[in-house]
Design a protein around this motif. Structure first.
Motif, PDB file in Angstrom:
ATOM      1  N   GLU A 435       0.815  -1.218   0.000  1.00  0.00           N
ATOM      2  CA  GLU A 435       0.000   0.000   0.000  1.00  0.00           C
ATOM      3  C   GLU A 435       0.849   1.269   0.000  1.00  0.00           C
ATOM      4  OE1 GLU A 435      -1.951  -1.900   3.270  1.00  0.00           O
ATOM      5  OE2 GLU A 435      -3.900  -1.198   2.550  1.00  0.00           O
ATOM      6  N   GLU A 436       2.160   1.110   0.314  1.00  0.00           N
ATOM      7  CA  GLU A 436       3.057   2.267   0.289  1.00  0.00           C
ATOM      8  C   GLU A 436       3.621   2.519  -1.105  1.00  0.00           C
ATOM      9  OE1 GLU A 436       6.066   1.427   3.133  1.00  0.00           O
ATOM     10  OE2 GLU A 436       4.642   1.101   4.794  1.00  0.00           O
ATOM     11  N   VAL A 437       3.356   1.607  -2.031  1.00  0.00           N
ATOM     12  CA  VAL A 437       3.926   1.687  -3.375  1.00  0.00           C
ATOM     13  C   VAL A 437       3.071   2.594  -4.252  1.00  0.00           C
ATOM     14  CG1 VAL A 437       4.594   0.357  -5.414  1.00  0.00           C
ATOM     15  CG2 VAL A 437       4.834  -0.645  -3.136  1.00  0.00           C
ATOM     16  N   GLU A 438       3.736   3.417  -5.074  1.00  0.00           N
ATOM     17  CA  GLU A 438       3.007   4.241  -6.037  1.00  0.00           C
ATOM     18  C   GLU A 438       2.473   3.358  -7.161  1.00  0.00           C
ATOM     19  OE1 GLU A 438       4.766   7.909  -7.474  1.00  0.00           O
ATOM     20  OE2 GLU A 438       6.232   7.821  -5.844  1.00  0.00           O
ATOM     21  N   ILE A 439       1.428   3.862  -7.841  1.00  0.00           N
ATOM     22  CA  ILE A 439       0.885   3.107  -8.967  1.00  0.00           C
ATOM     23  C   ILE A 439       1.305   3.758 -10.271  1.00  0.00           C
ATOM     24  CG2 ILE A 439      -1.064   2.164  -7.678  1.00  0.00           C
ATOM     25  CD1 ILE A 439      -2.828   4.316  -8.867  1.00  0.00           C
ATOM     26  N   GLU A 440       1.426   2.956 -11.315  1.00  0.00           N
ATOM     27  CA  GLU A 440       1.811   3.455 -12.628  1.00  0.00           C
ATOM     28  C   GLU A 440       0.687   4.310 -13.219  1.00  0.00           C
ATOM     29  OE1 GLU A 440       4.568   3.319 -14.181  1.00  0.00           O
ATOM     30  OE2 GLU A 440       5.689   1.517 -13.631  1.00  0.00           O
ATOM     31  N   ASN A 441       1.073   5.419 -13.853  1.00  0.00           N
ATOM     32  CA  ASN A 441       0.095   6.243 -14.561  1.00  0.00           C
ATOM     33  C   ASN A 441      -0.060   5.667 -15.965  1.00  0.00           C
ATOM     34  OD1 ASN A 441      -1.645   8.233 -15.385  1.00  0.00           O
ATOM     35  ND2 ASN A 441      -0.010   9.731 -15.817  1.00  0.00           N
ATOM     36  N   ALA A 442      -0.808   4.562 -16.052  1.00  0.00           N
ATOM     37  CA  ALA A 442      -0.926   3.849 -17.323  1.00  0.00           C
ATOM     38  C   ALA A 442      -2.358   3.349 -17.477  1.00  0.00           C
ATOM     39  CB  ALA A 442       0.050   2.673 -17.356  1.00  0.00           C
ATOM     40  N   GLU A 443      -2.647   2.892 -18.695  1.00  0.00           N
ATOM     41  CA  GLU A 443      -4.007   2.447 -18.999  1.00  0.00           C
ATOM     42  C   GLU A 443      -4.450   1.300 -18.111  1.00  0.00           C
ATOM     43  OE1 GLU A 443      -6.682   1.589 -23.016  1.00  0.00           O
ATOM     44  OE2 GLU A 443      -4.563   2.088 -23.166  1.00  0.00           O
ATOM     45  N   VAL A 444      -3.484   0.507 -17.645  1.00  0.00           N
ATOM     46  CA  VAL A 444      -3.797  -0.640 -16.800  1.00  0.00           C
ATOM     47  C   VAL A 444      -4.489  -0.204 -15.502  1.00  0.00           C
ATOM     48  CG1 VAL A 444      -1.587  -0.685 -15.561  1.00  0.00           C
ATOM     49  CG2 VAL A 444      -2.808  -2.827 -15.967  1.00  0.00           C
ATOM     50  N   ASN A 445      -4.311   1.068 -15.122  1.00  0.00           N
ATOM     51  CA  ASN A 445      -4.910   1.566 -13.874  1.00  0.00           C
ATOM     52  C   ASN A 445      -6.074   2.537 -14.105  1.00  0.00           C
ATOM     53  OD1 ASN A 445      -3.317   0.154 -11.988  1.00  0.00           O
ATOM     54  ND2 ASN A 445      -1.622   1.584 -12.296  1.00  0.00           N
ATOM     55  N   GLN A 446      -6.433   2.793 -15.355  1.00  0.00           N
ATOM     56  CA  GLN A 446      -7.519   3.725 -15.647  1.00  0.00           C
ATOM     57  C   GLN A 446      -8.857   3.182 -15.136  1.00  0.00           C
ATOM     58  OE1 GLN A 446      -6.900   6.831 -16.918  1.00  0.00           O
ATOM     59  NE2 GLN A 446      -4.778   6.134 -16.769  1.00  0.00           N
ATOM     60  N   GLY A 447      -9.559   4.031 -14.357  1.00  0.00           N
ATOM     61  CA  GLY A 447     -10.880   3.646 -13.856  1.00  0.00           C
ATOM     62  C   GLY A 447     -10.843   2.613 -12.752  1.00  0.00           C
ATOM     63  N   ILE A 448      -9.641   2.359 -12.192  1.00  0.00           N
ATOM     64  CA  ILE A 448      -9.491   1.363 -11.120  1.00  0.00           C
ATOM     65  C   ILE A 448      -9.390   2.074  -9.775  1.00  0.00           C
ATOM     66  CG2 ILE A 448      -8.058  -0.522 -10.215  1.00  0.00           C
ATOM     67  CD1 ILE A 448      -9.411  -1.232 -12.834  1.00  0.00           C
ATOM     68  N   GLU A 449     -10.139   1.608  -8.801  1.00  0.00           N
ATOM     69  CA  GLU A 449     -10.075   2.158  -7.448  1.00  0.00           C
ATOM     70  C   GLU A 449      -8.630   2.083  -6.941  1.00  0.00           C
ATOM     71  OE1 GLU A 449     -11.458   0.790  -2.988  1.00  0.00           O
ATOM     72  OE2 GLU A 449     -12.278  -0.240  -4.748  1.00  0.00           O
ATOM     73  N   LYS A 450      -8.168   3.156  -6.270  1.00  0.00           N
ATOM     74  CA  LYS A 450      -6.760   3.243  -5.870  1.00  0.00           C
ATOM     75  C   LYS A 450      -6.335   2.070  -4.984  1.00  0.00           C
ATOM     76  CE  LYS A 450      -3.191   6.109  -3.819  1.00  0.00           C
ATOM     77  NZ  LYS A 450      -2.842   7.299  -3.025  1.00  0.00           N
ATOM     78  N   ARG A 451      -7.205   1.673  -4.048  1.00  0.00           N
ATOM     79  CA  ARG A 451      -6.818   0.575  -3.146  1.00  0.00           C
ATOM     80  C   ARG A 451      -6.562  -0.706  -3.934  1.00  0.00           C
ATOM     81  NH1 ARG A 451      -6.264  -1.758   1.651  1.00  0.00           N
ATOM     82  NH2 ARG A 451      -7.381  -3.665   2.166  1.00  0.00           N
TER      83      ARG A 451
END
Length: 531
Positions: A435-451
């Motif tokens: 949970e301390e890790v940043e997430i990639e700003n990529a399509e794989v994360n588009q529209g996905i809840e942050k948790r």
């Protein structure tokens, strides 16, 4: 399969005998090969004495008792004679003393490099001094496995650099869940670690004591089949299997040959395939890819092995295969092979492994888990993959090695979510401070809840893999703390300017150093520095 503390101490004692061999001029890399020729004779003796070995005993005149009471040149000459007899089946006069195909295979071309009788006597006395009764309780096979693992850890050379960690082997076996009556194959067997782990898994099951004689016979002789290209490695594998009560057919559990050649084409289809194929490309010789039955010709050995594996599964058969990153993203034939895999099999799970768990530095690997056919129909031959689950055990994990060993505890969270039936799986798993890790700003994360985007366990549809990833399976969504975002790097002009400034500074420091040493500076270099 874990080695006990008592066996661990014995492994260390055996390894310490390396000093004796080194004194005799034997190379470190040849240590295990030299030791096991003698050690196997001792272990057969101990297993025979304990009533654990009825078949594949050694012939009269070639047993431990024929060695341990001798001294001097007689001892060394007798040992050489024993190795020759075990290797050929004949004595010095050409009389047949044994025709056991497994012993002939184990001792094929066996020769000792020992030159000093006193060193051989020292080895024999050391082996006789070990508490074999204590070792016997845990099984001599586990002791032997421990020695092979120690060798891979210490030498870091040859095949050892790709030695599959025991914790990973055991985890893959638990996920695949082999059962009595199934045929289990490893087309790149090495020292037979996967096959032995599967055998131990079945033996430790609750229903093992209820097996029929026919089922036990199948487990001993027909359940396991491996192929190994290197004769000396196969020797270790055959010894390893026999000490674990696995005999196989007349050629043993592990056959000598190349799975990417004729031997591989003739392998019967299997219920389970477990493998860590060798890394690299085919460069001709014995290891070359000569099969003409693979749909997609390639010089990439992993892509060729992957094709063999999914083609060689029975309908409904299960596989777990260690593969490097390039197999997941390589274009051209790589894309064709991945597409074919997802067509013919249900590629249901990918485990992204941390770096440093193999002894080749920097190798990034994954485990692919797949089943022949679809989740609903094992005979289905098209569009078998609908969803692929990915567990990221790589991002922001320690750089494993001797100081930070990779162990079973690192795979427990993965197994907990992976062993849930496919239809009941739920995304999200937050072990190892993810949970301390940043997430990639990529399509794989588009529209996905942050948790969810910050979890290690995600699922991706076949459509996403095809349309968004172009059938690449290199799917990541977490940002490693050590990674650099290209957006933060600046323009090419700015980067070039920074590099030039640093270079001029370095040249100026070099000029000052040369002047302090009384050296004359080249005019062109002087102009560059002042430029």
């Amino acid at each position: 399969m874990s080695i006990t503390s008592s066996n661990s101490e014995i492994v260390q004692k055996l390894w310490n005998l390396c000093d004796v061999l080194r004194d005799d001029g034997i190379n470190y890399s040849d240590y295990v090969t030299e030791l096991v020729l003698l050690l196997f004779i001792k272990m057969v003796h101990e297993n025979t004495e304990a009533g654990l070995l009825n078949k594949h005993t050694l012939p009269t005149g070639c047993r431990w008792t024929d060695l341990n009471d001798k001294d001097g040149l007689n001892l060394l000459d007798d040992y050489k004679r024993i190795l020759l007899t075990l290797s050929t089946g004949k004595d010095s006069e050409g009389n047949t003393l044994h025709a056991d195909p497994l012993i002939l295979a184990i001792y094929a071309d066996a020769q000792t490099r020992l030159r000093e009788p006193r060193h051989l006597k020292q080895l024999i006395k050391s082996l006789d001094s070990i508490d074999w009764f204590s070792a016997q309780k845990d099984g001599l096979g586990d002791l032997y496995e421990g020695l092979l693992e120690k060798n891979a850890n210490e030498t870091k050379s040859g095949a050892g650099q790709y030695f599959t960690p025991r914790a990973l082997i055991d985890s893959m076996v638990r996920v695949i869940n082999p059962q009595v009556g199934e045929v289990i194959q490893d087309p790149a067997a090495g020292t037979a670690g996967f096959l032995i782990a599967a055998h131990e898994f079945i033996k430790n099951a609750d229903n093992y004591d209820d097996l029929t004689l026919k089922e036990i016979e199948h487990l001993r002789n027909k359940a396991f089949i491996g192929v190994e290209l290197v004769p000396s490695t196969r020797r270790l594998a055959l010894m390893n299997c026999l000490l674990h009560g696995m005999e196989g057919d007349d050629e043993g559990v592990v056959h000598l040959g190349n799975s990417l050649g004729q031997v591989g084409m003739s392998l019967p289809k299997a219920d389970i395939i477990l493998a860590n194929p060798p890394f690299g490309t085919s460069k001709g010789g014995d290891a070359s890819i000569t099969r003409d039955d693979l749909t997609y010709p390639t010089s990439n050995k992993q892509l060729a092995f992957l094709q063999h594996i999914y083609r060689n599964l029975k309908p409904g058969g299960r596989a777990a295969v260690v593969l490097p990153d390039n197999v997941l993203f390589e274009a051209g034939v790589g894309t064709d092979v991945r597409r074919d895999l997802m067509h013919k099999c249900n590629l249901h799970t990918i485990l992204r492994l941390p770096t440093g768990i193999f002894y080749a530095a920097g190798v990034k690997t994954n485990v692919l888990f797949f089943t022949k056919g679809s989740a609903k129909d094992k005979l289905q031959e098209e569009n078998c993959t609908t969803h692929t689950w990915v567990y990221d055990l790589r991002t922001n994990m320690p750089n494993f090695g001797k100081r930070t060993p990779f162990g079973e505890q690192h795979l427990t969270p993965f197994e907990a979510v992976c062993n849930v039936p496919l239809a009941e799986r739920v995304e999200g798993e937050w072990s190892f401070n993810v949970e301390e890790v940043e997430i990639e700003n990529a399509e794989v994360n588009q529209g996905i809840e942050k948790r969810l985007a910050q979890s290690r366990w995600r699922v991706f549809s076949r459509e996403f893999i095809r349309d968004t990833k172009g059938d690449s399976l290199d799917i990541s969504w977490l940002k490693d703390a050590n990674s650099v975002d290209a957006a933060d790097l600046g323009t090419p002009e700015e980067l070039a300017g920074e590099a030039m400034t640093e270079l001029k500074g370095a040249l100026a420091d070099l000029e000052a150093l040369m002047k302090s040493l009384g050296a004359e500076l080249d005019e062109e270099l002087d102009a560059e520095v002042k430029g």
